[in-house]
Scaffold this motif. Structure first.
Motif, PDB file in Angstrom:
ATOM      1  N   UNK A  73       0.848  -1.192   0.000  1.00 22.29           N
ATOM      2  CA  UNK A  73       0.000   0.000   0.000  1.00 22.29           C
ATOM      3  C   UNK A  73       0.891   1.251   0.000  1.00 22.29           C
ATOM      4  N   UNK A  74       0.686   2.198  -0.901  1.00 20.33           N
ATOM      5  CA  UNK A  74       1.431   3.461  -0.817  1.00 20.33           C
ATOM      6  C   UNK A  74       1.183   4.107   0.546  1.00 20.33           C
ATOM      7  N   UNK A  75       2.269   4.414   1.268  1.00 16.11           N
ATOM      8  CA  UNK A  75       2.115   4.803   2.673  1.00 16.11           C
ATOM      9  C   UNK A  75       2.958   6.018   3.023  1.00 16.11           C
ATOM     10  N   UNK A  76       2.436   6.810   3.970  1.00 16.65           N
ATOM     11  CA  UNK A  76       3.106   8.031   4.409  1.00 16.65           C
ATOM     12  C   UNK A  76       2.954   8.175   5.910  1.00 16.65           C
ATOM     13  N   UNK A  77       4.050   8.526   6.598  1.00  4.68           N
ATOM     14  CA  UNK A  77       4.000   8.862   8.012  1.00  4.68           C
ATOM     15  C   UNK A  77       4.207  10.352   8.198  1.00  4.68           C
ATOM     16  N   UNK A  78       3.356  10.991   9.013  1.00  4.76           N
ATOM     17  CA  UNK A  78       3.432  12.432   9.263  1.00  4.76           C
ATOM     18  C   UNK A  78       3.734  12.682  10.743  1.00  4.76           C
ATOM     19  N   UNK A  79       4.657  13.617  11.013  1.00  7.85           N
ATOM     20  CA  UNK A  79       5.028  13.953  12.392  1.00  7.85           C
ATOM     21  C   UNK A  79       5.275  15.450  12.515  1.00  7.85           C
ATOM     22  N   UNK A  80       4.931  15.996  13.684  1.00  9.16           N
ATOM     23  CA  UNK A  80       5.120  17.414  13.974  1.00  9.16           C
ATOM     24  C   UNK A  80       6.060  17.585  15.155  1.00  9.16           C
ATOM     25  N   UNK A  81       6.942  18.556  15.079  1.00 10.30           N
ATOM     26  CA  UNK A  81       7.905  18.823  16.143  1.00 10.30           C
ATOM     27  C   UNK A  81       7.243  19.536  17.317  1.00 10.30           C
ATOM     28  N   UNK A  82       6.319  18.826  17.973  1.00  9.81           N
ATOM     29  CA  UNK A  82       5.631  19.392  19.129  1.00  9.81           C
ATOM     30  C   UNK A  82       4.994  18.251  19.922  1.00  9.81           C
ATOM     31  N   UNK A  83       5.463  18.061  21.159  1.00  7.64           N
ATOM     32  CA  UNK A  83       4.957  16.976  21.995  1.00  7.64           C
ATOM     33  C   UNK A  83       3.719  17.378  22.788  1.00  7.64           C
ATOM     34  N   UNK A  84       3.332  18.643  22.740  1.00  7.97           N
ATOM     35  CA  UNK A  84       2.216  19.113  23.545  1.00  7.97           C
ATOM     36  C   UNK A  84       0.898  18.516  23.074  1.00  7.97           C
ATOM     37  N   UNK A  85       0.037  18.171  24.040  1.00  7.01           N
ATOM     38  CA  UNK A  85      -1.293  17.684  23.695  1.00  7.01           C
ATOM     39  C   UNK A  85      -2.088  18.759  22.967  1.00  7.01           C
ATOM     40  N   UNK A  86      -1.751  20.027  23.230  1.00  4.71           N
ATOM     41  CA  UNK A  86      -2.444  21.149  22.595  1.00  4.71           C
ATOM     42  C   UNK A  86      -1.708  21.661  21.363  1.00  4.71           C
ATOM     43  N   UNK A  87      -0.857  20.844  20.775  1.00  2.00           N
ATOM     44  CA  UNK A  87      -0.083  21.254  19.596  1.00  2.00           C
ATOM     45  C   UNK A  87      -1.022  21.736  18.486  1.00  2.00           C
ATOM     46  N   UNK A  88      -0.583  22.778  17.784  1.00  2.00           N
ATOM     47  CA  UNK A  88      -1.361  23.346  16.687  1.00  2.00           C
ATOM     48  C   UNK A  88      -0.977  22.644  15.383  1.00  2.00           C
ATOM     49  N   UNK A  89      -1.865  21.773  14.899  1.00  2.00           N
ATOM     50  CA  UNK A  89      -1.616  21.036  13.660  1.00  2.00           C
ATOM     51  C   UNK A  89      -2.191  21.751  12.435  1.00  2.00           C
ATOM     52  N   UNK A  90      -2.833  22.897  12.645  1.00  2.00           N
ATOM     53  CA  UNK A  90      -3.588  23.516  11.553  1.00  2.00           C
ATOM     54  C   UNK A  90      -2.720  23.857  10.353  1.00  2.00           C
ATOM     55  N   UNK A  91      -1.484  24.303  10.604  1.00  2.00           N
ATOM     56  CA  UNK A  91      -0.650  24.703   9.473  1.00  2.00           C
ATOM     57  C   UNK A  91      -0.033  23.513   8.749  1.00  2.00           C
ATOM     58  N   UNK A  92      -0.264  22.296   9.252  1.00  2.00           N
ATOM     59  CA  UNK A  92       0.162  21.088   8.531  1.00  2.00           C
ATOM     60  C   UNK A  92      -0.863  20.672   7.476  1.00  2.00           C
ATOM     61  N   UNK A  93      -2.098  21.136   7.635  1.00  2.00           N
ATOM     62  CA  UNK A  93      -3.207  20.639   6.824  1.00  2.00           C
ATOM     63  C   UNK A  93      -2.959  20.707   5.313  1.00  2.00           C
ATOM     64  N   UNK A  94      -2.589  21.855   4.745  1.00  4.53           N
ATOM     65  CA  UNK A  94      -2.429  21.879   3.279  1.00  4.53           C
ATOM     66  C   UNK A  94      -1.316  20.970   2.779  1.00  4.53           C
ATOM     67  N   UNK A  95      -0.291  20.765   3.593  1.00  2.00           N
ATOM     68  CA  UNK A  95       0.813  19.892   3.193  1.00  2.00           C
ATOM     69  C   UNK A  95       0.385  18.426   3.246  1.00  2.00           C
ATOM     70  N   UNK A  96      -0.373  18.073   4.271  1.00  2.00           N
ATOM     71  CA  UNK A  96      -0.858  16.702   4.407  1.00  2.00           C
ATOM     72  C   UNK A  96      -1.689  16.307   3.194  1.00  2.00           C
ATOM     73  N   UNK A  97      -2.636  17.146   2.834  1.00  2.00           N
ATOM     74  CA  UNK A  97      -3.534  16.800   1.737  1.00  2.00           C
ATOM     75  C   UNK A  97      -2.809  16.827   0.394  1.00  2.00           C
ATOM     76  N   UNK A  98      -1.886  17.765   0.222  1.00  2.00           N
ATOM     77  CA  UNK A  98      -1.144  17.854  -1.031  1.00  2.00           C
ATOM     78  C   UNK A  98      -0.239  16.639  -1.236  1.00  2.00           C
ATOM     79  N   UNK A  99       0.464  16.225  -0.182  1.00  2.00           N
ATOM     80  CA  UNK A  99       1.353  15.064  -0.281  1.00  2.00           C
ATOM     81  C   UNK A  99       0.542  13.800  -0.552  1.00  2.00           C
TER      82      UNK A  99
END
Length: 266
Positions: free
Chosen positions: A124-150
């Motif tokens: 299966x074509x597969x991708x793992x995504x990770x953000x440099x932030x361990x906080x439970x309240x990490x802001x993932x919003x600015x990852x959104x356009x990159x996630x969908x584009x990739x």
């Protein structure tokens, strides 16, 4: 026809990162989520043996087919393919978005990446995504356009055989873009804080420091420090191909054919 998308992670099915990932995947396909029922960070490619695995359908987010699994991230992928999709493999497997980086040597320890690796092993074509932030309240919003584009690029173009993508996002917003990189060389220097439990038995609390040994400007670590999203094409064939010629120069002729034990006359 919309693609079928498997969403997994290692932080657990209630983690904020997986919610962002499934929401973005819903924009482009039919989403099925299979994730651990509790945090499984650092599990690597572990699988569950010798005890039962449970897979329960839950209604956590409206309109999303979701299952929580009692096992590891790799268990989640195996059960998804065999029991949820019933052998009809999804068009793409996406894992994350992880709380914390999985660059450099961290890829070996990561449950997030191991789930994606298992997807690739399944073809299966597969991708793992990770953000440099361990906080439970990490802001993932600015990852959104990159996630969908990739994800869209992977669906449109596919990936080379036995290859998956390891995608890491810097901590701060305002990404400069994407850099295709190699994995940086580095390792962890662990410390084990020794303590005594109420039963007067020793136990250890693992801490450590990551040591970057690679100053190359073509690495994932360099890209992240300089504000880029790093994308590393990753393989699960761990053969050190460059070492084969050297090992072939070693002499084992004196061993001969030793199958079946020592056949020398007494």
């Amino acid at each position: 026809m919309k693609p079928n998308i498997l969403v997994v992670n290692d932080d657990g099915i209630t983690a904020p990162g997986i919610k962002v990932l499934l929401e973005e995947m819903q924009k482009i396909g039919n989403v099925v989520v299979v994730a651990p029922d509790s945090a499984q960070s650092g599990m690597g490619h572990a699988i569950t043996l010798g005890r039962p695995l449970r897979l329960d359908k839950i209604n956590l987010y409206e309109g999303v087919e979701m299952y929580q699994c009692s096992g590891t991230p790799v268990d989640c992928v195996k059960l998804a393919v065999n029991k949820v999709f019933k052998g009809q493999k999804p068009d793409i497997c996406v894992s994350g978005i992880n709380h914390g980086l999985n660059n450099s040597i961290n890829v070996l320890y990561s449950g997030t990446m191991s789930a994606a690796v298992e997807g690739a092993i399944e073809g299966i074509p597969s991708v793992g995504f990770s953000l440099d932030n361990f906080s439970h309240d990490a802001d993932f919003s600015y990852c959104r356009p990159y996630v969908i584009s990739i994800a869209e690029q992977v669906l449109a173009n596919g990936l080379p055989k036995n290859t998956l993508l390891n995608v890491n996002f810097p901590q701060t917003a305002g990404f400069k873009g994407i850099k295709i990189c190699r994995q940086a060389g580095g390792h962890w220097v662990e410390e084990f804080d020794e303590r005594i439990d109420p039963h007067n038995r020793d136990y250890y609390w693992t801490t450590g420091k990551f040591v970057l040994q690679d100053r190359g400007e073509d690495t994932d670590s360099f890209a992240l420090v300089n504000g880029y999203v790093s994308v590393v094409p990753t393989q699960f064939d761990m053969t050190a191909h460059h070492a084969i010629p050297e090992l072939n120069s070693w002499s084992f002729d004196h061993l001969g054919n030793t199958r079946g034990g020592d056949k020398r006359e007494k």
